[in-house]
Design a protein around this motif. Structure first.
Motif, PDB file in Angstrom:
ATOM      1  N   LEU A 184       0.821  -1.203   0.000  1.00  0.00           N
ATOM      2  CA  LEU A 184       0.000   0.000   0.000  1.00  0.00           C
ATOM      3  C   LEU A 184       0.857   1.255   0.000  1.00  0.00           C
ATOM      4  O   LEU A 184       0.460   2.291  -0.505  1.00  0.00           O
ATOM      5  CB  LEU A 184      -0.917   0.006   1.229  1.00  0.00           C
ATOM      6  N   PHE A 189       0.088   3.499  -5.430  1.00  0.00           N
ATOM      7  CA  PHE A 189      -1.214   3.603  -4.771  1.00  0.00           C
ATOM      8  C   PHE A 189      -1.321   4.959  -4.081  1.00  0.00           C
ATOM      9  O   PHE A 189      -0.324   5.501  -3.596  1.00  0.00           O
ATOM     10  CB  PHE A 189      -1.364   2.522  -3.711  1.00  0.00           C
ATOM     11  N   SER A 190      -2.485   5.459  -4.053  1.00  0.00           N
ATOM     12  CA  SER A 190      -2.681   6.714  -3.341  1.00  0.00           C
ATOM     13  C   SER A 190      -2.568   6.440  -1.840  1.00  0.00           C
ATOM     14  O   SER A 190      -3.292   5.644  -1.273  1.00  0.00           O
ATOM     15  CB  SER A 190      -4.055   7.269  -3.693  1.00  0.00           C
ATOM     16  N   LYS A 193      -5.620   7.351   0.372  1.00  0.00           N
ATOM     17  CA  LYS A 193      -6.678   6.358   0.249  1.00  0.00           C
ATOM     18  C   LYS A 193      -6.293   5.081   0.985  1.00  0.00           C
ATOM     19  O   LYS A 193      -7.116   4.447   1.635  1.00  0.00           O
ATOM     20  CB  LYS A 193      -6.905   6.035  -1.229  1.00  0.00           C
ATOM     21  N   ALA A 194      -5.034   4.744   0.829  1.00  0.00           N
ATOM     22  CA  ALA A 194      -4.571   3.512   1.446  1.00  0.00           C
ATOM     23  C   ALA A 194      -4.804   3.550   2.949  1.00  0.00           C
ATOM     24  O   ALA A 194      -5.319   2.609   3.536  1.00  0.00           O
ATOM     25  CB  ALA A 194      -3.088   3.318   1.156  1.00  0.00           C
ATOM     26  N   PHE A 197      -8.348   3.266   3.797  1.00  0.00           N
ATOM     27  CA  PHE A 197      -8.800   1.912   3.539  1.00  0.00           C
ATOM     28  C   PHE A 197      -8.384   0.977   4.657  1.00  0.00           C
ATOM     29  O   PHE A 197      -9.151   0.150   5.133  1.00  0.00           O
ATOM     30  CB  PHE A 197      -8.192   1.455   2.211  1.00  0.00           C
TER      31      PHE A 197
ATOM     32  N   ASP B  26      -8.058   4.561  -9.220  1.00  0.00           N
ATOM     33  CA  ASP B  26      -7.674   4.354  -7.834  1.00  0.00           C
ATOM     34  C   ASP B  26      -8.228   3.007  -7.379  1.00  0.00           C
ATOM     35  O   ASP B  26      -9.446   2.796  -7.394  1.00  0.00           O
ATOM     36  CB  ASP B  26      -8.261   5.493  -6.997  1.00  0.00           C
ATOM     37  N   ILE B  27      -7.322   2.148  -6.994  1.00  0.00           N
ATOM     38  CA  ILE B  27      -7.758   0.790  -6.657  1.00  0.00           C
ATOM     39  C   ILE B  27      -8.710   0.786  -5.457  1.00  0.00           C
ATOM     40  O   ILE B  27      -9.500  -0.129  -5.269  1.00  0.00           O
ATOM     41  CB  ILE B  27      -6.549  -0.141  -6.431  1.00  0.00           C
ATOM     42  N   PHE B  28      -8.620   1.841  -4.648  1.00  0.00           N
ATOM     43  CA  PHE B  28      -9.471   1.879  -3.454  1.00  0.00           C
ATOM     44  C   PHE B  28     -10.797   2.569  -3.701  1.00  0.00           C
ATOM     45  O   PHE B  28     -11.614   2.687  -2.813  1.00  0.00           O
ATOM     46  CB  PHE B  28      -8.731   2.557  -2.310  1.00  0.00           C
ATOM     47  N   LEU B  90     -14.942  -3.947  -0.970  1.00  0.00           N
ATOM     48  CA  LEU B  90     -13.811  -4.283  -0.098  1.00  0.00           C
ATOM     49  C   LEU B  90     -13.204  -5.656  -0.397  1.00  0.00           C
ATOM     50  O   LEU B  90     -11.992  -5.788  -0.578  1.00  0.00           O
ATOM     51  CB  LEU B  90     -14.271  -4.217   1.359  1.00  0.00           C
ATOM     52  N   LEU B  97      -5.407  -7.154  -4.253  1.00  0.00           N
ATOM     53  CA  LEU B  97      -4.130  -6.905  -3.584  1.00  0.00           C
ATOM     54  C   LEU B  97      -3.407  -8.208  -3.299  1.00  0.00           C
ATOM     55  O   LEU B  97      -2.195  -8.322  -3.479  1.00  0.00           O
ATOM     56  CB  LEU B  97      -4.349  -6.130  -2.283  1.00  0.00           C
TER      57      LEU B  97
END
Lengths: 211, 238
Positions: A184, A189-190, A193-194, A197, B26-28, B90, B97
């Motif tokens: 992450l 990856f941002s 956001k990580a 999350f 954005d993966i999230f 989620l 991931l």
């Protein structure tokens, strides 16, 4: 241990490792020396030291041989610098790399073993039947038991040959599986956001997943 | 023997990761509707070519759609349930991931193997490298194959250099042939009857002879040879 005893031990270790076509375990060297030589049998640590001493000598004297610790034993190899020469000499095609699906399946199995086919399939989202059979054929994985889960599926694990093929002393020597947290923090990856999350849901999973 | 791999992607998760990265998403915070559409577009193209190979992809497609549906549903009131407030995406992100971790691990393993392959052991010379079935990797996409197929289908077939027509003979025809041959040649060895003829001819002739013997039109004169026999016209054949 006096100097001549040490010398004789190193010579014995060198001879045994040289003569073997498979990795020789330290315990095996100890047993053979104990059987043949008049001196008190050395212990495994003495073998490790002898190997280190031999390697240091090879290095200092510019030899191309090195003793490696692979698959729970010792194996004599040439140095990497000699590879181009040997490749031509043995007229062997550069060792064919495993295809991507095979390598991924192997990676999953490395870190999750013993694992069943459904376990492996789930991670890649692809039925692992073909890849597993192929890896079995090549001898990199083997059936290691049966799961207690419904249907008692076969469990697969990596073999000694895998360790030798990848030059690993044992499974603990595998590079660490990058933790999700580390993944992450990857700039791709941002981060903001990580973190959010992680707070939301993954934190529990991360702890469990860390190797 | 070639095993043709029709897909560019190593599996549904691989495809999904690719789509997300290509679109710099954005993966999230995956725009699930958009990514589902793109994913399905890809899968449909694959489906047109390789129905078997696409099965693994359909499962994830169904999953994506189910997420999309759940995201469209009105969220339950906060006090209704604490469990249900979880983002339906989620689990998907977790899987992606997780897959990525192993994808990376596979890359590192490949490096390790390569380093190891540079170290030669004794026995390398004596033990020939095991003949492992080799996978031939052709860098071609589905479109290359479709194009190749179209070419094959549209190109007029070349006129063949020589046309060989099958002359099939029936048992009835062969009965007449045998009678005729025996009438002309009297006693005849089976081997002479069929000399230089093809397999079908031999078989039908043999069946014809059996038939004729049964009807008494032909008799076996001699079986002096282990691998041949002599035929003659039977009494009733005149």
């Amino acid at each position: 241990m006096d100097k001549s005893t040490q010398g004789r031990l190193e010579a014995a270790v060198e001879a045994l490792i040289f003569a073997s076509d498979v990795p020789v375990a330290a315990s095996r060297i100890v047993a053979v020396i104990g059987e043949v030589m008049a001196e008190p049998a050395p212990d495994a640590d003495a073998i490790t030291q002898a190997v280190e001493s031999l390697n240091a000598r090879y290095d200092a004297q510019g030899h191309v041989l090195r003793i490696r610790h692979w698959a729970g034993g010792y194996r004599m190899t040439t140095t990497a610098e000699m590879a181009p020469l040997l490749e031509v000499f043995l007229r062997r095609e550069r060792r064919r790399k495993l295809t991507l699906p095979l390598m991924e399946t192997l990676a999953i199995l490395c870190y999750r073993q013993p694992a069943s086919r459904p376990d492996v399939s789930h991670v890649r989202g692809v039925d692992a039947d073909y890849a597993l059979r192929k890896l079995l054929d090549i001898g990199l994985v083997d059936v290691v038991g049966r799961s207690e889960a419904v249907g008692r599926p076969l469990l697969y694990g990596t073999t000694q040959r895998f360790l030798e093929e990848f030059g690993l002393p044992d499974l603990d020597a595998l590079p660490n599986l990058r933790g999700i947290e580390e993944l992450l923090s990857d700039p791709s990856f941002s981060q903001e956001k990580a973190r959010l999350f992680m707070l939301q849901g993954l934190s529990g999973a991360t702890e469990a997943e860390q190797p | 023997m070639y095993r043709v791999k029709l897909r560019d992607f190593d599996g549904p998760l691989d495809l999904l990761l690719f789509l997300i990265q290509r679109e710099e998403l954005d993966i999230f915070d995956i725009p699930i509707a958009r990514i589902t559409d793109e994913y399905l577009t890809h899968v449909r193209r694959m489906e047109a070519v390789d129905l078997d190979g696409v099965a693994d992809f359909l499962l994830l497609a169904a999953y994506l759609i189910s997420i999309k549906v759940r995201m469209l549903l009105p969220k339950p009131a906060p006090e209704a349930s604490d469990q249900e407030t979880e983002d339906p995406r989620l689990a998907l992100v977790e899987r992606l991931l997780e897959y990525r971790r192993y994808k990376e691990a596979a890359e590192r393993l490949a490096t390790i193997q390569e380093l190891r392959a540079a170290l030669y052991t004794r026995g390398s010379a004596s033990a020939p490298a095991r003949a492992e079935p080799q996978e031939v990797l052709i860098n071609a996409s589905v479109y290359h194959l479709i194009r190749a197929l179209r070419r094959v289908l549209t190109e007029a077939p070349e006129a063949p250099a020589l046309v060989i027509r099958a002359r099939d003979c029936t048992v009835e025809q062969q009965q007449q042939f045998v009678i005729k041959a025996l009438t002309v040649g009297r006693d005849l060895e089976f081997s002479r009857l069929i000399r230089g003829r093809n397999r079908i001819f031999v078989i039908t002739t043999f069946l014809a002879i059996l038939e004729l013997i049964q009807r008494g039109l032909v008799v076996l004169v001699s079986t002096a040879f282990d691998d041949d026999f002599v035929l003659a016209l039977g009494a009733s054949g005149g």
